[in-house]
Write a protein that holds these residues in place. Structure first.
Motif, PDB file in Angstrom:
ATOM      1  N   TYR A 107     -27.753 -10.116  20.306  1.00  0.00           N
ATOM      2  CA  TYR A 107     -26.706 -10.120  19.286  1.00  0.00           C
ATOM      3  C   TYR A 107     -25.533  -9.318  19.821  1.00  0.00           C
ATOM      4  N   LEU A 108     -24.386  -9.420  19.157  1.00  0.00           N
ATOM      5  CA  LEU A 108     -23.180  -8.745  19.631  1.00  0.00           C
ATOM      6  C   LEU A 108     -22.802  -7.525  18.814  1.00  0.00           C
ATOM      7  N   GLY A 109     -22.998  -7.576  17.513  1.00  0.00           N
ATOM      8  CA  GLY A 109     -22.429  -6.559  16.643  1.00  0.00           C
ATOM      9  C   GLY A 109     -23.396  -5.500  16.172  1.00  0.00           C
ATOM     10  N   ILE A 110     -23.935  -5.685  14.964  1.00  0.00           N
ATOM     11  CA  ILE A 110     -24.792  -4.690  14.320  1.00  0.00           C
ATOM     12  C   ILE A 110     -26.056  -5.372  13.806  1.00  0.00           C
ATOM     13  N   ALA A 111     -27.207  -4.829  14.178  1.00  0.00           N
ATOM     14  CA  ALA A 111     -28.485  -5.262  13.628  1.00  0.00           C
ATOM     15  C   ALA A 111     -28.897  -4.245  12.577  1.00  0.00           C
ATOM     16  N   SER A 112     -29.281  -4.711  11.398  1.00  0.00           N
ATOM     17  CA  SER A 112     -29.635  -3.778  10.342  1.00  0.00           C
ATOM     18  C   SER A 112     -30.791  -4.324   9.519  1.00  0.00           C
ATOM     19  N   VAL A 113     -31.455  -3.410   8.803  1.00  0.00           N
ATOM     20  CA  VAL A 113     -32.653  -3.786   8.068  1.00  0.00           C
ATOM     21  C   VAL A 113     -32.805  -2.878   6.852  1.00  0.00           C
ATOM     22  N   GLY A 114     -33.433  -3.416   5.814  1.00  0.00           N
ATOM     23  CA  GLY A 114     -33.635  -2.673   4.581  1.00  0.00           C
ATOM     24  C   GLY A 114     -32.761  -3.254   3.486  1.00  0.00           C
ATOM     25  N   PHE A 115     -31.971  -2.397   2.858  1.00  0.00           N
ATOM     26  CA  PHE A 115     -31.039  -2.870   1.833  1.00  0.00           C
ATOM     27  C   PHE A 115     -30.142  -3.968   2.388  1.00  0.00           C
ATOM     28  N   ASP A 116     -29.712  -3.802   3.629  1.00  0.00           N
ATOM     29  CA  ASP A 116     -28.851  -4.807   4.254  1.00  0.00           C
ATOM     30  C   ASP A 116     -29.530  -6.169   4.341  1.00  0.00           C
ATOM     31  N   SER A 117     -30.845  -6.183   4.500  1.00  0.00           N
ATOM     32  CA  SER A 117     -31.573  -7.455   4.540  1.00  0.00           C
ATOM     33  C   SER A 117     -31.436  -8.186   3.213  1.00  0.00           C
ATOM     34  N   ASP A 118     -31.588  -7.449   2.116  1.00  0.00           N
ATOM     35  CA  ASP A 118     -31.442  -8.067   0.796  1.00  0.00           C
ATOM     36  C   ASP A 118     -30.012  -8.556   0.574  1.00  0.00           C
ATOM     37  N   VAL A 119     -29.046  -7.749   1.011  1.00  0.00           N
ATOM     38  CA  VAL A 119     -27.640  -8.145   0.878  1.00  0.00           C
ATOM     39  C   VAL A 119     -27.366  -9.428   1.645  1.00  0.00           C
ATOM     40  N   GLN A 120     -27.897  -9.524   2.845  1.00  0.00           N
ATOM     41  CA  GLN A 120     -27.621 -10.685   3.676  1.00  0.00           C
ATOM     42  C   GLN A 120     -28.210 -11.960   3.088  1.00  0.00           C
ATOM     43  N   VAL A 121     -29.388 -11.859   2.485  1.00  0.00           N
ATOM     44  CA  VAL A 121     -29.983 -13.032   1.834  1.00  0.00           C
ATOM     45  C   VAL A 121     -29.055 -13.556   0.740  1.00  0.00           C
ATOM     46  N   ALA A 180     -22.412  -9.385  -2.712  1.00  0.00           N
ATOM     47  CA  ALA A 180     -23.846  -9.375  -2.433  1.00  0.00           C
ATOM     48  C   ALA A 180     -24.415  -7.963  -2.516  1.00  0.00           C
ATOM     49  N   ALA A 181     -23.662  -6.979  -2.014  1.00  0.00           N
ATOM     50  CA  ALA A 181     -24.128  -5.598  -2.070  1.00  0.00           C
ATOM     51  C   ALA A 181     -24.260  -5.117  -3.508  1.00  0.00           C
ATOM     52  N   LEU A 182     -23.298  -5.441  -4.333  1.00  0.00           N
ATOM     53  CA  LEU A 182     -23.354  -5.016  -5.738  1.00  0.00           C
ATOM     54  C   LEU A 182     -24.514  -5.683  -6.470  1.00  0.00           C
ATOM     55  N   ARG A 183     -24.787  -6.923  -6.160  1.00  0.00           N
ATOM     56  CA  ARG A 183     -25.934  -7.599  -6.763  1.00  0.00           C
ATOM     57  C   ARG A 183     -27.254  -7.011  -6.291  1.00  0.00           C
ATOM     58  N   ALA A 184     -27.337  -6.666  -5.003  1.00  0.00           N
ATOM     59  CA  ALA A 184     -28.588  -6.168  -4.440  1.00  0.00           C
ATOM     60  C   ALA A 184     -28.936  -4.765  -4.937  1.00  0.00           C
ATOM     61  N   LEU A 227     -18.961 -19.413  -2.978  1.00  0.00           N
ATOM     62  CA  LEU A 227     -17.645 -19.411  -3.615  1.00  0.00           C
ATOM     63  C   LEU A 227     -16.723 -18.298  -3.110  1.00  0.00           C
ATOM     64  N   LEU A 228     -17.257 -17.373  -2.289  1.00  0.00           N
ATOM     65  CA  LEU A 228     -16.457 -16.256  -1.806  1.00  0.00           C
ATOM     66  C   LEU A 228     -16.428 -16.254  -0.288  1.00  0.00           C
ATOM     67  N   ARG A 229     -15.477 -15.514   0.284  1.00  0.00           N
ATOM     68  CA  ARG A 229     -15.327 -15.462   1.731  1.00  0.00           C
ATOM     69  C   ARG A 229     -15.170 -14.028   2.217  1.00  0.00           C
ATOM     70  N   GLY A 230     -15.444 -13.843   3.527  1.00  0.00           N
ATOM     71  CA  GLY A 230     -15.154 -12.587   4.197  1.00  0.00           C
ATOM     72  C   GLY A 230     -15.711 -11.379   3.490  1.00  0.00           C
ATOM     73  N   ARG A 231     -14.879 -10.337   3.376  1.00  0.00           N
ATOM     74  CA  ARG A 231     -15.298  -9.085   2.765  1.00  0.00           C
ATOM     75  C   ARG A 231     -15.841  -9.304   1.363  1.00  0.00           C
ATOM     76  N   HIS A 232     -15.255 -10.221   0.621  1.00  0.00           N
ATOM     77  CA  HIS A 232     -15.600 -10.390  -0.785  1.00  0.00           C
ATOM     78  C   HIS A 232     -17.044 -10.838  -0.966  1.00  0.00           C
ATOM     79  N   VAL A 233     -17.528 -11.703  -0.098  1.00  0.00           N
ATOM     80  CA  VAL A 233     -18.893 -12.184  -0.270  1.00  0.00           C
ATOM     81  C   VAL A 233     -19.896 -11.070  -0.025  1.00  0.00           C
ATOM     82  N   TYR A 234     -19.639 -10.189   0.941  1.00  0.00           N
ATOM     83  CA  TYR A 234     -20.580  -9.113   1.231  1.00  0.00           C
ATOM     84  C   TYR A 234     -20.495  -8.008   0.182  1.00  0.00           C
ATOM     85  N   THR A 235     -19.301  -7.743  -0.330  1.00  0.00           N
ATOM     86  CA  THR A 235     -19.176  -6.779  -1.420  1.00  0.00           C
ATOM     87  C   THR A 235     -19.919  -7.277  -2.652  1.00  0.00           C
TER      88      THR A 235
END
Length: 309
Positions: A144-158, A175-179, A165-173
């Motif tokens: 991989y090139l960037g950042i590998a992460s696990v835990g809360f980030d795994s749930d966010v990524q799912v 997802a994080a709030l939902r997780a 319906l969202l793009r870029g920063r907005h989709v991850y923000t």
């Protein structure tokens, strides 16, 4: 512990006037495909021969990259971070030369390089880029090139990968709030290099080669592509309210200065946890826990913008 899955590469002969664009047609919900004609037009202005190779999946992208390198061609990845990471692994194995054209949703690796968000502009400027040797990490044998992460980030990524319906920063923000609502602290076991294992009760363990992930989050602000080390970010247990109060700081990198975050460095990281998690990197699940992450110093030849004095 396992060792990196392929030896240090020998540089292959590459003619920078020959370019193969490996494109993910679905990247950025079709953004890469929509911009492809413009990218090719800009490359044609300076390159002697430009070929386009649409990819079916990441494994296919790797095979295309290996074939292009064997033909002495620059490999340009037009898509998201996941495509760039998969192509980078194949290019590094063959000793080839990689260019990144941002055509995906997050484009965090390109952001860290200081590239324009418009791949047409990057294609136009590519003739003046410089070759640089950079590190290439891998988790469970997958690069991989960037950042590998696990835990809360795994749930966010799912959640993020399911959001349309969202793009870029907005989709991850989003997802994080939902997780956050469903999250319960995990018990991680972490061992760095030959050090003893330690236990972390908390949110996330990450191994960073570059600074950004999540559509612009500066998660590992001091990560260096060419220092031969991983920046290992550990986020310990907090209340949900404290986590939400700290969350905006991740966009500037100031979260690493709080008492809940530690940044360590090493060449190898072994991670386990008290429940199943997938390790995500560049937007894709690459391995299940327990997993080992290693970095291969100077493994990848990469085209980057000229350094400013």
């Amino acid at each position: 512990m396992t060792q990196p899955s392929f030896p240090a590469p020998t540089a292959a002969a590459v003619d920078r006037r020959l370019v193969t664009v490996i494109v993910n047609p679905s990247a950025g919900r079709g953004r890469a495909l929509r911009l492809l004609d413009g990218v090719r037009t800009e490359l044609d202005r300076w390159a002697a021969d430009v070929r386009v190779a649409p990819t079916r999946d990441l494994a296919h992208a790797g095979r295309l990259a290996a074939e292009a390198t064997a033909q002495g061609r620059v490999v340009a990845a037009l898509g998201g971070d996941g495509l760039a990471g998969a192509v980078a692994g194949a290019v590094a194995r063959a000793g080839g030369l990689l260019a990144v054209l941002p055509g995906g949703r997050g484009n965090d690796f390109a952001r860290g390089l200081g590239l324009s968000a418009d791949p047409r502009r990057v294609a136009a400027e590519l003739a003046g880029f410089q070759e640089r040797r950079v590190d290439l990490p891998e988790v469970g044998g997958r690069p991989y090139l960037g950042i590998a992460s696990v835990g809360f980030d795994s749930d966010v990524q799912v959640i993020a990968n399911r959001t349309r319906l969202l793009r870029g920063r907005h989709v991850y923000t989003y997802a994080a709030l939902r997780a956050v609502a469903a999250w319960r602290p995990a018990r991680f076991t972490v061992a760095i290099d030959d050090g003893p294992p330690e236990v972390l009760h908390g949110w996330t363990v990450a191994a960073a080669n570059a600074a950004y992930y999540g559509g612009g989050m500066r998660f590992a602000p001091d990560a260096d592509l060419a220092d031969g080390l991983l920046d290992i970010v550990l986020i310990s247990r907090t209340s949900r309210l404290t986590f939400l109060a700290l969350f905006p700081r991740v966009f500037t990198g100031r979260h690493v200065h709080t008492r809940h975050v530690r940044v360590l460095r090493g060449k190898r990281l072994h991670i386990g946890a008290d429940r199943p998690f997938a390790v995500y990197a560049d937007g894709d699940p690459l391995a299940d826990l327990p997993a080992e992450i290693v970095v291969r110093p100077d493994a990848l030849r990469l085209l980057v913008p000229p350094r400013r004095s």
